[in-house]
Motif scaffolding. Structure first.
Motif, mmCIF file in Angstrom:
data_model
loop_
_atom_site.group_PDB
_atom_site.id
_atom_site.type_symbol
_atom_site.label_atom_id
_atom_site.label_comp_id
_atom_site.label_asym_id
_atom_site.label_seq_id
_atom_site.Cartn_x
_atom_site.Cartn_y
_atom_site.Cartn_z
ATOM 1 N N ASN A 190 -7.764 12.309 20.824
ATOM 2 C CA ASN A 190 -7.007 13.518 20.506
ATOM 3 C C ASN A 190 -7.372 14.109 19.146
ATOM 4 O O ASN A 190 -6.528 14.654 18.442
ATOM 5 N N LEU A 191 -8.630 14.021 18.760
ATOM 6 C CA LEU A 191 -9.058 14.588 17.477
ATOM 7 C C LEU A 191 -10.469 15.125 17.595
ATOM 8 O O LEU A 191 -11.325 14.454 18.165
ATOM 9 N N ASP A 225 -19.714 12.568 16.803
ATOM 10 C CA ASP A 225 -19.757 12.561 18.255
ATOM 11 C C ASP A 225 -20.337 11.229 18.719
ATOM 12 O O ASP A 225 -21.270 10.697 18.107
ATOM 13 N N TRP A 226 -19.785 10.700 19.787
ATOM 14 C CA TRP A 226 -20.160 9.344 20.229
ATOM 15 C C TRP A 226 -21.659 9.221 20.494
ATOM 16 O O TRP A 226 -22.307 8.279 20.030
ATOM 17 N N ASN A 227 -22.243 10.149 21.237
ATOM 18 C CA ASN A 227 -23.660 10.049 21.585
ATOM 19 C C ASN A 227 -24.535 10.131 20.342
ATOM 20 O O ASN A 227 -25.556 9.434 20.240
ATOM 21 N N CYS A 228 -24.145 10.959 19.385
ATOM 22 C CA CYS A 228 -24.960 11.139 18.176
ATOM 23 C C CYS A 228 -24.973 9.877 17.326
ATOM 24 O O CYS A 228 -26.031 9.399 16.918
ATOM 25 N N ILE A 229 -23.794 9.310 17.044
ATOM 26 C CA ILE A 229 -23.747 8.140 16.167
ATOM 27 C C ILE A 229 -24.314 6.909 16.862
ATOM 28 O O ILE A 229 -24.897 6.027 16.216
ATOM 29 N N TYR A 230 -24.190 6.855 18.191
ATOM 30 C CA TYR A 230 -24.776 5.715 18.908
ATOM 31 C C TYR A 230 -26.302 5.769 18.854
ATOM 32 O O TYR A 230 -26.956 4.753 18.631
ATOM 33 N N SER A 231 -26.865 6.978 19.046
ATOM 34 C CA SER A 231 -28.319 7.115 18.951
ATOM 35 C C SER A 231 -28.799 6.836 17.531
ATOM 36 O O SER A 231 -29.855 6.232 17.333
ATOM 37 N N LEU A 265 -24.085 15.306 12.612
ATOM 38 C CA LEU A 265 -25.425 14.926 13.066
ATOM 39 C C LEU A 265 -26.065 16.004 13.926
ATOM 40 O O LEU A 265 -27.201 16.414 13.694
ATOM 41 N N CYS A 266 -25.341 16.478 14.945
ATOM 42 C CA CYS A 266 -25.902 17.492 15.841
ATOM 43 C C CYS A 266 -25.457 18.905 15.492
ATOM 44 O O CYS A 266 -25.945 19.873 16.085
ATOM 45 N N LEU A 267 -24.495 19.037 14.538
ATOM 46 C CA LEU A 267 -23.991 20.336 14.093
ATOM 47 C C LEU A 267 -23.344 21.127 15.226
ATOM 48 O O LEU A 267 -23.327 22.351 15.210
ATOM 49 N N GLU A 268 -22.822 20.425 16.229
ATOM 50 C CA GLU A 268 -22.096 21.050 17.323
ATOM 51 C C GLU A 268 -20.690 20.469 17.388
ATOM 52 O O GLU A 268 -20.386 19.473 16.731
ATOM 53 N N GLU A 269 -19.828 21.105 18.168
ATOM 54 C CA GLU A 269 -18.445 20.651 18.266
ATOM 55 C C GLU A 269 -18.377 19.276 18.921
ATOM 56 O O GLU A 269 -19.062 19.002 19.908
ATOM 57 N N ARG A 270 -17.556 18.416 18.338
ATOM 58 C CA ARG A 270 -17.400 17.065 18.885
ATOM 59 C C ARG A 270 -16.641 17.121 20.203
ATOM 60 O O ARG A 270 -15.542 17.666 20.279
ATOM 61 N N THR A 271 -17.222 16.549 21.224
ATOM 62 C CA THR A 271 -16.569 16.458 22.530
ATOM 63 C C THR A 271 -16.111 15.053 22.843
ATOM 64 O O THR A 271 -15.271 14.854 23.719
ATOM 65 N N ALA A 272 -16.658 14.056 22.166
ATOM 66 C CA ALA A 272 -16.251 12.654 22.335
ATOM 67 C C ALA A 272 -16.211 12.026 20.951
ATOM 68 O O ALA A 272 -17.141 11.339 20.523
#
Length: 320
Positions: free
Chosen positions: A319-320, A288-294, A270-277
């Motif tokens: 851990n992924l 990423d949590w924030n992206c899929i929640y939005s 979604l954001c094309l950046e590395e997943r941090t959450a």
């Protein structure tokens, strides 16, 4: 011959101010929805998800700048026939403060807060205390408004800008009173304060687990796998491998030790950046949590396979 006396303009009633505020919220929400639909068709959902805070800020600034900023009524004020007091409506600085103070600080805290917290951890505690103070002041202000009938918003009370009504007061009609609501809010705040004061002494008493685990003294901060995040900053991945304990030990990824080739595959679609959450949907896709929640707030479907998306069933993966 005596000159005619000009009658004073009455203050707006509580019901008029409340209806005007609710009407403005409806118009701002509708304007934001239409703006998001246009931007989504132009730039796509990924771009909109990335700049959603800027879109919200622009919509709110545009709405209030074109109304309050120009010393004219908002759509809600026009609906109930009330005005900002003319004495203050003619002051450009007051109008600018009425537009900027409710919007700019919240945006800066939401956008610049996470990078600042990562660089200066102490600033997060300061920001949390400031937000709690502002929230408490806003609740007290609403309670005082229900009791006194003026200054619905905190910024208006700080600047001393009341609302006036163009509708003359009918001496034969008694306006509704919301004093009981104000008293109930103050009672609730008093109960919260009393509960906080009662819970403070218990926090200073050390527990048995604290004596056995001195490295986990700071339990007030964020935790991951039942361990404070502060203890994971200097995490040694070999510590768990040489452990003689048969039980599984909680672990966390050290992103700096992950090879670049592996980190390249940890990109959020979604954001094309590395997943941090990282979290996984019911259909098995990682985001990423924030992206899929939005995304889920706008569309209840997976952006990849279009299956139904339930935000309450998102599964975080540490851990992924």
């Amino acid at each position: 011959m005596s000159s005619a006396r000009i009658p004073s303009v009455p203050l707006a009633q509580q019901a008029q101010i409340i209806r005007a505020h609710q009407r403005d919220l409806i118009h701002v929400s509708s304007l934001r929805e239409q703006t998001e639909n246009i931007l989504r068709s132009w730039f796509g959902t990924r771009w909109l998800t990335r700049f959603d805070k800027e879109v919200e800020l622009s919509v709110r600034l545009m709405y209030h700048a074109l109304t309050t900023g120009r010393a004219i009524q908002t759509l809600g004020e026009e609906y109930t026939n009330i005005w900002v007091h003319l004495k203050w409506a003619r002051a450009p600085r007051i109008r600018a403060a009425l537009v900027l103070l409710p919007t700019i600080p919240s945006y800066l805290l939401a956008r610049l807060g996470p990078p600042l917290y990562a660089r200066y951890p102490r600033s997060k505690d300061i920001a949390t205390v400031a937000m709690n103070v502002i929230e408490l002041a806003s609740e007290i202000n609403v309670a005082l408004f229900y009791i006194t009938g003026v200054y619905y918003r905190l910024v208006q009370r700080l600047l001393g800008v009341p609302h006036t009504s163009a509708t003359p007061i009918d001496p034969n009609t008694r306006p509704p009173s919301y004093s009981l609501l104000g008293v109930l809010i103050l009672v609730r705040l008093g109960h919260r304060l009393l509960s906080y004061l009662r819970s403070r002494p218990s926090r200073s008493v050390p527990s048995v687990s604290d004596e056995k685990s001195p490295e986990y003294d700071n339990l007030d901060g964020p935790q991951l796998d039942d361990r404070p995040v502060s203890t994971l900053l200097n995490y040694d991945p070999e510590a768990d491998l040489v452990s003689t304990d048969k039980e599984e030990q909680p672990s966390v990824i050290d992103f700096e030790s992950v090879p670049a080739s592996v980190r390249a595959g940890r990109t959020c679609t979604l954001c094309l950046e590395e997943r941090t959450a990282t979290c996984v949907t019911e259909c098995g896709h990682l985001f990423d949590w924030n992206c899929i929640y939005s995304w889920g707030r706008e569309r209840a479907e997976c952006p990849l396979c279009r299956q139904s998306l339930n935000l309450t069933r998102l599964l975080p993966i540490h851990n992924l």
